[in-house]
Scaffold this active site. Structure first.
Site, PDB file in Angstrom:
ATOM      1  N   HIS A 182       0.838  -1.202   0.000  1.00  0.00           N
ATOM      2  CA  HIS A 182       0.000   0.000   0.000  1.00  0.00           C
ATOM      3  C   HIS A 182       0.866   1.242   0.000  1.00  0.00           C
ATOM      4  CE1 HIS A 182       0.629  -1.348   4.161  1.00  0.00           C
ATOM      5  NE2 HIS A 182       0.707  -0.073   4.485  1.00  0.00           N
TER       6      HIS A 182
ATOM      7  N   HIS B 231       1.049   5.197   1.076  1.00  0.00           N
ATOM      8  CA  HIS B 231       0.466   6.207   1.963  1.00  0.00           C
ATOM      9  C   HIS B 231       0.527   7.566   1.269  1.00  0.00           C
ATOM     10  CE1 HIS B 231       0.638   3.969   5.933  1.00  0.00           C
ATOM     11  NE2 HIS B 231       1.550   3.276   5.272  1.00  0.00           N
TER      12      HIS B 231
END
Ligand code: 5GP
Ligand code: ZN
Length: 142
Positions: free
Chosen positions: A100, A102
């Site tokens: 992922h 950020h």
């Protein structure tokens, strides 16, 4: 998908999320414990643990979504800047083992630090060591 992966459960709709963008392969949603208002996570829908495990086309879709989202996230919370980062692997601080990005909106005097503050003890590398690292990285692409 690993049944215990929180982000796979978000993709499946088993855990609710505040979704800001979705297409066939990518999902973006607000971080549940934001470092700043608007802190957004961008993930591939398919489970890949780290960037290293992520196929190039999927990584490209994630980055393209990050590129599209950055101005929208900053604009939504009136932020003049953002820090965009991957914690890529456990030793780098990755807690959720589903890759992922950020997007963390940043503000003047928000008390945050730049990426250079990640490490306090910087290595003192000789020219020979730098030459070897340069060569090894380039060779690793072949
Ligand atoms: P990491 O440390 O793995 O780079 O970051 C994981 C991020 O996922 C953390 O910032 C954390 O707040 C966020 N997070 C963990 N569980 C959930 C969840 O169930 N929902 C949402 N929206 N974010 C989560
Ligand atoms: Zn997953």
């Amino acid at each position: 998908m690993p049944e215990d992966c929180i982000f796979c459960q978000i993709v499946a709709g088993d855990i609710p999320s505040r979704t800001v963008y979705e297409d066939d392969s990518v999902l973006a949603f607000l971080d549940a414990n934001p470092l700043a208002p608007g802190h957004t996570l961008v993930i591939p829908k398919a489970h890949h643990e780290r960037l290293n495990d992520t196929p190039a086309d999927v990584a490209g879709e994630v980055l393209s979504t990050v590129h599209e989202l950055v101005p929208a996230v900053e604009g939504a919370v009136d932020a003049p800047a953002s820090t965009v980062a991957f914690n890529n692997g456990e030793e780098a601080g990755q807690e959720v083992p589903h890759v992922h990005a950020h997007i963390v909106p940043r503000f003047a005097e928000d008390g945050g630090r730049p990426i250079h503050a990640l490490v306090t003890d910087r290595p003192d590398l000789s020219d020979d060591e730098l030459d070897a690292i340069e060569g090894d990285i380039a060779a690793g692409l072949e």
